[in-house]
Design a protein around this motif. Structure first.
Motif, short mmCIF file in Angstrom:
data_model
loop_
_atom_site.label_atom_id
_atom_site.label_comp_id
_atom_site.label_asym_id
_atom_site.label_seq_id
_atom_site.Cartn_x
_atom_site.Cartn_y
_atom_site.Cartn_z
N GLU A 89 0.83 -1.20 0.00
CA GLU A 89 0.00 0.00 0.00
C GLU A 89 0.87 1.26 0.00
N LEU A 90 1.96 1.24 0.75
CA LEU A 90 2.87 2.39 0.77
C LEU A 90 3.49 2.64 -0.61
N LYS A 91 3.76 1.57 -1.34
CA LYS A 91 4.34 1.71 -2.69
C LYS A 91 3.40 2.47 -3.63
N LYS A 92 2.13 2.49 -3.32
CA LYS A 92 1.14 3.18 -4.16
C LYS A 92 1.15 4.70 -3.93
N ILE A 93 1.86 5.15 -2.92
CA ILE A 93 1.93 6.58 -2.59
C ILE A 93 3.27 7.11 -3.09
N ILE A 110 9.69 5.08 7.22
CA ILE A 110 9.55 5.59 5.86
C ILE A 110 10.01 7.03 5.76
N LYS A 111 10.36 7.41 4.54
CA LYS A 111 10.63 8.82 4.24
C LYS A 111 9.50 9.30 3.35
N ILE A 112 8.97 10.47 3.69
CA ILE A 112 7.86 11.07 2.94
C ILE A 112 8.31 12.44 2.46
N TYR A 125 -2.36 11.93 7.41
CA TYR A 125 -3.65 11.66 8.05
C TYR A 125 -4.69 11.05 7.14
N GLU A 126 -4.63 11.34 5.86
CA GLU A 126 -5.67 10.83 4.96
C GLU A 126 -5.22 9.62 4.15
N GLN A 127 -3.93 9.44 3.99
CA GLN A 127 -3.48 8.28 3.21
C GLN A 127 -2.79 7.24 4.10
N ILE A 128 -1.68 7.61 4.72
CA ILE A 128 -0.89 6.62 5.46
C ILE A 128 -1.64 6.10 6.68
#
Length: 153
Positions: A89-93, A110-112, A125-128
């Motif tokens: 799921e993280l790979k999709k962001i 993770i790095k964002i 808040y809305e994705q991760i």
């Protein structure tokens, strides 16, 4: 024996030159090292086959692309067994640029990258936070990179 023990001086010098400029022509490497183009080509192919040289790609200036905010975020999972699904799921962001398995208080780190504080809030808040299996996040805002490099050979 691991791959690092198989490196000779030519391999190390080729890797140092590629680290300095990944777009350099093999002929320029050969000239600098005083060897043939064929030898450089063969060595680079072998380093790639051994998995020592994974890729030669550009290093993007994230700030110049408008990503002024960065965060390092620890992820606590409901169950460590959820990690593969959470990682997918993280790979999709696209703004999640790195993900590590770690020990300690978190399962993943993770790095964002975000364009501004509102973008960062939305990502967190809305994705991760809405990925099933994530119990808690803990973020530290990055204020700039002091340095970033490959391991020194």
């Amino acid at each position: 024996m691991d791959n690092a023990n198989k490196l000779d001086d030519f391999d190390v010098n080729i890797l140092k030159i590629l680290d300095r400029d990944g777009r350099i022509a093999y002929s320029s490497i050969a000239l600098e090292l005083g060897v043939s183009n064929t030898m450089v080509h063969q060595r680079i192919n072998r380093l790639t086959e051994q998995g020592i040289l994974e890729a030669v790609r550009p290093v993007l200036n994230e700030r110049a692309l408008g990503y002024d905010w960065g965060a390092y975020t620890g992820l606590s999972l409901e169950k460590d067994g959820d990690s593969k699904r959470v990682i997918e799921e993280l790979k999709k962001i696209p703004e999640v640029t790195e993900c590590y398995y770690i020990t300690g208080n978190y399962t993943l780190y993770i790095k964002i990258l975000a364009k501004n504080h509102e973008h960062m809030r939305q990502l967190l808040y809305e994705q991760i936070d809405n990925i099933p299996g994530i119990a808690k996040t803990d973020s530290m805002i990055e204020l700039g990179c002091a340095f970033k490099r490959n391991v020194i050979l």
